[in-house]
Write an enzyme that holds these catalytic residues in place. Structure first.
Site, PDB file in Angstrom:
ATOM      1  N   SER A 184      23.799  43.633 -19.451  1.00  0.00           N
ATOM      2  CA  SER A 184      22.543  44.340 -19.636  1.00  0.00           C
ATOM      3  C   SER A 184      22.098  44.318 -21.107  1.00  0.00           C
ATOM      4  CB  SER A 184      22.695  45.759 -19.090  1.00  0.00           C
ATOM      5  OG  SER A 184      21.430  46.352 -18.927  1.00  0.00           O
ATOM      6  N   HIS A 389      22.761  47.264 -10.341  1.00  0.00           N
ATOM      7  CA  HIS A 389      23.003  47.171 -11.784  1.00  0.00           C
ATOM      8  C   HIS A 389      24.331  47.803 -12.200  1.00  0.00           C
ATOM      9  CE1 HIS A 389      21.439  46.050 -15.679  1.00  0.00           C
ATOM     10  NE2 HIS A 389      21.829  47.210 -16.164  1.00  0.00           N
TER      11      HIS A 389
END
Ligand code: NAG
Ligand code: NAG
Ligand code: NAG
Length: 416
Positions: A184, A389
């Site tokens: 990320s 995620h």
């Protein structure tokens, strides 16, 4: 599946906690670990990186990295004690927004990527970015008193923290190159470095990105959009009230989440649902055990300015620097629009692994990124259609679903 009223209640509950925690900002008088133990907090949530890895039979070292602009970062090197010889070159593993190095341990020794990568006998270094509880130090500035400390976003993390961490590890191990795994923000900031710091991009032989955050145009999560946009719109107002740091460890919001999530009976119901609403539903992926531990280390703190930049990144189709408004952009950048990052400069061999159910970094934005990079070895969608995620750090399926691909590329670019 929780009922609709339940879900609404949970959103409300968590929102109120987060807002209250940050409006009040107050750090609680530090609550001692002994007291938390007596309240039944899970032991793992109370331990730091060194203690936690030691608890599971790994040895780790603490190292201090000082960036060019004076930030003091604590990074860790973790070793599986049974490895008689480590593979070369070293590997850096970098966390995402609001996390710390501890995120790679929270899922436990069978799933935390720091453990799995050490088990395969790589020389693993786990980074920490400025502003979190391991990197809340500066040679000159006091984070509690000098607002200047908090004038950073992913832009500066990419410009200073990532190159400083790479320089330190290469110098310490006397290697010319290393391998880098970024999750990320930990991946997006590597891309920023490639664009802004000529000569650094190819210090990694391979860049393995997990749900890389470049632009966030198609982010689906409404709570994430809402939160970052509110912060983006109120950054100046917050500054006038002296609020520059957000979601720090020890703040009311983090302590509240940790307190709430420690109860095994309700951890899945409330914390699991809250986490899923923020990202997306992936039933069974994060165990109850892990849910109870996560909030001892998350959120780990960052600047309001950084959160504001994420708010901006959902309002544009470009992967660009912080937008200060036309007038100030002109002064700072010499143009009215913030400059875009140069993705042609990302010359390092690039691998991406991402999930189709990721509501924070949308697969459409990852595809956009990949189509602009000059040296993509492989871009792979995780086979589980529900992969989201936060699964990257917290799922107990990491061993089967993402570690094999990571290991494949690490092996290819390592010597034993
Ligand atoms: C982790 O905890 C140990 C033992 O309490 C302590 O000595 C060490 O300084 C801590 N490390 C960091 C980086 O906080
Ligand atoms: C987790 O906790 C919830 C609520 O107590 C329970 O319904 C669920 O079965 C638990 N899940 C696992 C995998 O133990
Ligand atoms: C972007 O990077 C490439 C590769 O390093 C370079 O050739 C090009 O000039 C850069 N473009 C800009 C606008 O700086």
């Amino acid at each position: 599946m929780a009922s609709k009223t339940n879900v609404m209640f949970n959103i409300l509950f968590v929102s109120v906690a987060v807002i209250l925690g940050n409006v009040l900002r107050s750090r609680l008088i530090p609550i001692s670990n002994e007291f938390k133990r007596s309240l039944g907090y899970p032991e793992d949530s109370l331990l730091n990186f060194t203690e936690l890895s030691q608890h599971y039979g790994y040895a780790s070292e603490e190292h201090t990295v000082v960036t060019e602009d004076g930030y003091v970062l604590t990074i860790f090197r973790i070793n599986r004690r049974k490895c008689s010889k480590l593979r070369r070159p070293p590997v850096i593993l970098m966390h995402g927004l609001l996390q710390s190095s501890d995120a790679w341990l929270d899922a436990g020794p069978d799933a935390g990527l720091a453990y799995l990568i050490s088990d395969a006998c790589y020389d693993l270094w786990v980074g920490n970015q400025r502003g979190n509880y391991y990197s809340r130090r500066h040679v000159r500035l006091d984070p509690d008193r000098d607002s200047e400390f908090w004038k950073f976003s992913a832009d500066e993390i990419g410009l200073y923290d990532i190159p400083a961490t790479i320089d330190y590890v290469l110098k310490y191990t006397r290697e010319a190159k290393l391998n880098y795994i970024g999750y990320s923000q930990g991946a997006g900031t590597y891309l920023i470095m490639c664009s802004e710091r000529p000569g650094y991009c190819d210090k990694a032989s391979v860049l393995i990105t997990l749900a890389p955050a470049a632009r966030q145009t198609y982010t689906k999560s409404l709570p994430y959009r809402f939160l970052t946009q509110v912060i983006s719109q109120t950054e100046d107002a917050l500054a006038t009230t002296g609020v520059y740091e957000i979601f720090a460890k020890g703040s009311l919001s983090q302590e509240f989440l940790a307190f709430l999530c420690k109860f095994s009976a309700i951890s899945e119901a409330i914390c699991g649902t809250g986490e899923s609403l923020f990202d997306s539903f992936h039933p069974g992926s994060i165990t109850n055990e892990t849910l109870r531990v996560i909030f001892g280390h998350f959120p780990a703190g960052t600047s309001v300015h950084n959160m504001a930049r994420y708010g901006q990144s959902m309002q544009t189709k470009r992967f660009q620097k912080f937008d200060y408004g036309k007038e100030r952009n002109m002064k700072i950048y010499g143009e009215e629009q913030p400059p875009s990052y140069n993705l042609s400069a990302v010359t390092v061999p690039f691998v991406a692994l991402y999930g189709n159910n990721d509501h924070l970094v949308d697969p459409k934005d990852v595809s956009w990124l990949i189509s602009r990079l000059p040296n993509v070895l492989e871009a792979k969608v995780v086979s589980d259609p529900l992969w989201n995620h936060l699964d990257v750090t917290y799922s107990h399926y990491t061993k089967d679903l993402i570690f094999p691909k990571i290991n494949e590329y690490l092996l290819k670019y390592s010597q034993s």
